[in-house]
Design an enzyme around this catalytic site. Sequence first.
Site, PDB file in Angstrom:
ATOM      1  N   ARG A  99       0.854  -0.957   0.207  1.00  7.50           N
ATOM      2  CA  ARG A  99       0.054   0.038  -0.122  1.00  7.50           C
ATOM      3  C   ARG A  99       0.686   1.171  -0.044  1.00  7.50           C
ATOM      4  O   ARG A  99       0.899   2.138  -1.123  1.00  7.50           O
ATOM      5  CB  ARG A  99      -0.888  -0.019   1.255  1.00  7.50           C
ATOM      6  CG  ARG A  99      -2.059   1.000   1.088  1.00  7.50           C
ATOM      7  CD  ARG A  99      -1.874   2.395   1.599  1.00  7.50           C
ATOM      8  NE  ARG A  99      -1.154   2.344   2.774  1.00  7.50           N
ATOM      9  CZ  ARG A  99      -0.687   3.684   2.827  1.00  7.50           C
ATOM     10  NH1 ARG A  99      -0.640   4.619   2.359  1.00  7.50           N
ATOM     11  NH2 ARG A  99      -0.123   3.866   4.399  1.00  7.50           N
ATOM     12  N   ASP A 100       1.582   1.367   1.056  1.00  8.43           N
ATOM     13  CA  ASP A 100       2.440   2.753   1.275  1.00  8.43           C
ATOM     14  C   ASP A 100       3.800   2.770   0.126  1.00  8.43           C
ATOM     15  O   ASP A 100       3.911   3.844  -0.233  1.00  8.43           O
ATOM     16  CB  ASP A 100       2.957   2.953   2.697  1.00  8.43           C
ATOM     17  CG  ASP A 100       3.484   4.310   3.055  1.00  8.43           C
ATOM     18  OD1 ASP A 100       3.249   5.316   2.321  1.00  8.43           O
ATOM     19  OD2 ASP A 100       4.141   4.233   3.882  1.00  8.43           O
ATOM     20  N   HIS A 132       6.568   4.387  12.334  1.00  7.72           N
ATOM     21  CA  HIS A 132       6.758   4.249  11.007  1.00  7.72           C
ATOM     22  C   HIS A 132       7.783   5.220  10.643  1.00  7.72           C
ATOM     23  O   HIS A 132       7.405   6.546  10.263  1.00  7.72           O
ATOM     24  CB  HIS A 132       5.382   4.608  10.477  1.00  7.72           C
ATOM     25  CG  HIS A 132       5.277   4.724   8.951  1.00  7.72           C
ATOM     26  ND1 HIS A 132       4.289   4.096   8.291  1.00  7.72           N
ATOM     27  CD2 HIS A 132       5.822   5.379   7.882  1.00  7.72           C
ATOM     28  CE1 HIS A 132       4.575   3.855   6.950  1.00  7.72           C
ATOM     29  NE2 HIS A 132       5.117   4.755   6.721  1.00  7.72           N
ATOM     30  N   CYS A 144      10.333   8.996  -1.491  1.00  3.84           N
ATOM     31  CA  CYS A 144       9.787   9.973  -0.504  1.00  3.84           C
ATOM     32  C   CYS A 144       9.085  11.112  -1.447  1.00  3.84           C
ATOM     33  O   CYS A 144       9.764  11.628  -2.392  1.00  3.84           O
ATOM     34  CB  CYS A 144      11.077  10.610  -0.174  1.00  3.84           C
ATOM     35  SG  CYS A 144      10.650  12.095   0.942  1.00  3.84           S
TER      36      CYS A 144
HETATM   37 MG    MG Z   1       5.553   5.427   4.656  1.00  2.72          MG
END
Ligand code: MG
Length: 284
Positions: A7-8, A199, A232
Amino acid sequence: MVEVGPRDGLQNEPVTVPTSAKVAFVEALAASGLQVVETTSFVHPAAVPQLADGAEVLTAITRRPGVRYPVLVPNTRGLDRAMDAGADAIALFAAATDAFSQANVRASIGETFARFAPIALRAQSADLWLRGYVSVAFACPFAGPVAPAAAVAVARRLFDLGCAEVAIADTVGSAAPDDVARFLDALPPDVPLDRLAMHFHDTGGAALANVAVALDGGVRTFDAAAGGLGGCPFAPGAPGNLATESLLAFLDARGLETGVERAAVTAAVDALQPWVGRTRGRAA
Ligand code: MG
């Protein structure tokens, strides 16, 4: 360990991975011993086209007993779609600053929680496991440094909402070990440390040093993305999510039991290479 790669990770990759490869990725990660695999997102497909097939992925995976497969849900429409696809766990995203919240979901922190209330009620009555996220918990790309009290306040609201676990996210990847120590020092005793996850992003290169401080402070749950998927969003080309393989190597070296087989995680990432086309965060 909470695996967030499917997901992320994949939502921040520039390419869209075929549904069948996503299904295989989720299944391989669960088979490696990871007990929580965040599987996909039910945000509007126009916002995250990489995960537009969330319902297909969630429906297609063969679930392993004892593994949770949370999916990101932003609103009641997303909850409907997630529940139709058989979701057993959902993740809610809040931010520690109004500036990030407005930029991310065009709503203040307060408005976000107003949206969450009916979702949490329905999720609880359907017996779904609820996970909350506090984005930009250490620094915000718009508002700058974030006071620990601001992140703690949002974490507390997520627990109050019924979240079984809350992840404190260094979304910008700029947190240093001192910031993590300061955050843990600011935790009031009624915020349950054993239900807190960290996280970390490795953008500033301190993710594992931050894990070490959090471990020493009593945190026992950490998020990571297989292959360091995701990058990022605030620094193109820079690392984002801490790689699952790196976290595993670090925990293994400390003699901490994870129940996760590193070679199996590596194999899951390798199988994704034809689409994402690179290997990041591979532990030496
Ligand atoms: Mg993340």
